[in-house]
Design a protein around this motif. Sequence first.
Motif, short mmCIF file in Angstrom:
data_model
loop_
_atom_site.label_atom_id
_atom_site.label_comp_id
_atom_site.label_asym_id
_atom_site.label_seq_id
_atom_site.Cartn_x
_atom_site.Cartn_y
_atom_site.Cartn_z
N SER A 1 11.45 14.50 2.02
CA SER A 1 11.16 13.48 1.02
C SER A 1 10.94 14.18 -0.32
O SER A 1 10.78 15.40 -0.37
N HIS A 2 10.94 13.41 -1.38
CA HIS A 2 10.71 13.99 -2.70
C HIS A 2 9.21 14.19 -2.91
O HIS A 2 8.57 13.50 -3.71
N VAL A 3 8.68 15.11 -2.14
CA VAL A 3 7.26 15.48 -2.24
C VAL A 3 7.17 17.00 -2.28
O VAL A 3 8.06 17.68 -1.77
N GLY A 4 6.09 17.50 -2.87
CA GLY A 4 5.94 18.96 -2.97
C GLY A 4 7.18 19.57 -3.60
O GLY A 4 7.75 19.01 -4.54
N CYS A 5 7.60 20.70 -3.09
CA CYS A 5 8.83 21.30 -3.60
C CYS A 5 9.74 21.57 -2.41
O CYS A 5 9.74 22.65 -1.83
N PHE B 1 5.64 0.16 2.89
CA PHE B 1 5.17 1.45 2.37
C PHE B 1 4.14 1.18 1.29
O PHE B 1 4.44 0.50 0.31
N LEU B 2 2.95 1.67 1.47
CA LEU B 2 1.83 1.47 0.55
C LEU B 2 1.62 -0.02 0.23
O LEU B 2 1.42 -0.39 -0.92
N GLY B 3 1.72 -0.81 1.27
CA GLY B 3 1.37 -2.23 1.13
C GLY B 3 2.49 -3.16 0.74
O GLY B 3 2.32 -4.38 0.76
N ASP B 4 3.63 -2.63 0.35
CA ASP B 4 4.75 -3.49 -0.05
C ASP B 4 6.02 -3.09 0.69
O ASP B 4 6.10 -2.01 1.27
N GLU B 5 7.01 -3.97 0.59
CA GLU B 5 8.26 -3.72 1.29
C GLU B 5 9.24 -2.96 0.40
O GLU B 5 9.38 -3.27 -0.78
N MET B 6 9.87 -1.95 0.96
CA MET B 6 10.93 -1.26 0.21
C MET B 6 12.12 -1.01 1.15
O MET B 6 11.98 -1.03 2.37
N ALA C 1 8.28 5.99 7.23
CA ALA C 1 7.50 5.46 6.09
C ALA C 1 6.00 5.65 6.33
O ALA C 1 5.24 5.95 5.40
N ARG C 2 5.58 5.48 7.58
CA ARG C 2 4.15 5.66 7.88
C ARG C 2 3.72 7.12 7.70
O ARG C 2 2.67 7.41 7.14
N LEU C 3 4.58 8.03 8.15
CA LEU C 3 4.27 9.46 7.98
C LEU C 3 4.21 9.83 6.49
O LEU C 3 3.37 10.62 6.07
N LEU C 4 5.11 9.24 5.72
CA LEU C 4 5.13 9.50 4.28
C LEU C 4 3.87 8.94 3.61
O LEU C 4 3.28 9.57 2.72
N GLU C 5 3.46 7.78 4.09
CA GLU C 5 2.24 7.17 3.55
C GLU C 5 1.03 8.07 3.85
O GLU C 5 0.16 8.26 2.99
N GLU C 6 0.99 8.61 5.05
CA GLU C 6 -0.12 9.51 5.41
C GLU C 6 -0.12 10.74 4.50
O GLU C 6 -1.18 11.25 4.13
N TYR C 7 1.09 11.20 4.15
CA TYR C 7 1.19 12.35 3.24
C TYR C 7 0.57 12.00 1.88
O TYR C 7 -0.16 12.80 1.29
N THR C 8 0.87 10.80 1.39
CA THR C 8 0.38 10.43 0.06
C THR C 8 -1.14 10.26 0.04
O THR C 8 -1.77 10.39 -1.00
N VAL C 9 -1.71 9.96 1.21
CA VAL C 9 -3.18 9.85 1.29
C VAL C 9 -3.79 11.24 1.07
O VAL C 9 -4.77 11.39 0.34
N TYR D 1 4.32 3.71 -8.39
CA TYR D 1 3.67 4.32 -7.22
C TYR D 1 2.15 4.28 -7.36
O TYR D 1 1.44 3.84 -6.43
N LEU D 2 1.65 4.69 -8.51
CA LEU D 2 0.19 4.80 -8.67
C LEU D 2 -0.51 3.46 -8.50
O LEU D 2 -1.62 3.39 -7.96
N ARG D 3 0.12 2.38 -8.96
CA ARG D 3 -0.46 1.03 -8.81
C ARG D 3 -0.72 0.70 -7.34
O ARG D 3 -1.67 0.02 -7.01
N ARG D 4 0.16 1.20 -6.48
CA ARG D 4 0.01 0.91 -5.04
C ARG D 4 -0.89 1.93 -4.35
O ARG D 4 -1.61 1.59 -3.42
N ARG D 5 -0.83 3.15 -4.82
CA ARG D 5 -1.65 4.20 -4.18
C ARG D 5 -3.12 4.08 -4.59
O ARG D 5 -4.00 4.32 -3.79
#
Lengths: 84, 307
Positions: free
Chosen positions: B128-132, B216-221, B280-288, B61-65
């Motif tokens: 998603s597996h974010v926060g708690c 998602f974050l520049g790559d396909e999943m 996926a876009r909403l999740l990406e915005e969360y990671t930003v 994840y970190l490599r892409r973020r």
Amino acid sequence: MAIKEKLKKILVEELNLEDMTAEEIEDSTPLFGEGLGLDSLDAVELVVLIQKHFGIEIQDMEEGREAFESVETLAGFIDERLKG
Amino acid sequence: MDSEKKGRQWSSKSVGTAWQHRFFYLLIRLGGRWAAYLVLYFIIFYYMLLRPDQRKKSEYYLRRRFPDSGPVRRWWQSYRMSLELGKVLIDRAAVGILGPEVLSVTLQGREELLELVGEGRGLILMMSHVGCWQVAMAALRCLETPVNLLIQQEEGDVDRHFFEHSGTGSPFHIIDPRGYLGGTLEMMGALKKGEVLSVMGDRMLGSDRSSVPVRFLGDEMQVNFSSYKIASATGAPIAVLFSRKTGPSSYELQVSGVIRVPADLGRSKEAYLPYAQLFARLLEEYTVKNPFQFFNFYDMWNNDGEG
């Protein structure tokens, strides 16, 4: 057209059963897994198709589980609902 | 390799052993969350320093973020991400052991959720597996509607859900995706009764036939599109809900978007792709906004099931 035959036609045409004709489907063949090979995504589709073609909404999923065993059980379920 | 194993590379199993978990539970009972946090800093440092295999799990994840980070900065990011996960796990256990009052949880978008439930076609909460997410789900009591949770726990997983500490039983109805027809009939049944169904949008469950590729974050999943298909079949709206830790003792649960999937989309998986991509876009915005509260420690982008 009898319910069983209509169901078999729906299965073949709308769930894209490959290499199979409606006539080749046995009444007792399981719909899912080893039988016709349908899966969970097809189950969602089947719920929609039954509503579309027979006007029957499967509300009680336990009931649906019994109905989804084979063409025979599904036809019996639909027949019962149509009479009821 | 069968298609299910190929599609699913993650595991819910915890890194720690049973006694390590019990040690933390005891620490929380005796010294509260702060004592457990203090020990956590050293344990995470140990893992980051001497267990490169564990550190590697965050790097997918970190490599892409953070594509421009060098090795030192990457090490620090990995430490931050693992530390945040540790804190969340401690908070989750503390809610079960000490009671829900140890944390405050606010829900942004409560009125919107109530309106969606009020439509009477059920509501899919896509998390998603974010926060708690588990602690944040306590805030869903305000919906006054039964909540069903699609969740798969590995055999032998020693990590406990917060409700397992208190011994009061789950406040949610658990649907096991390994059940009959992947739990789809149960999920549809809950929605048809107007109930809430909570699913995880970022994990692959089931076979690769039920997956679509998203960016998602520049790559396909690959993500599972069954929930979008169920939404189309039942007419249930999808509320995308993310949680985040906002302070030492506070969490926020926010409705990030509402996805409406039209009826009669048919069998083609491509028809569901735009909705999966929106998630996926909403999740990406969360990671930003919350880069270190994203907790998927596996290669989500490896579509071949290797590694």
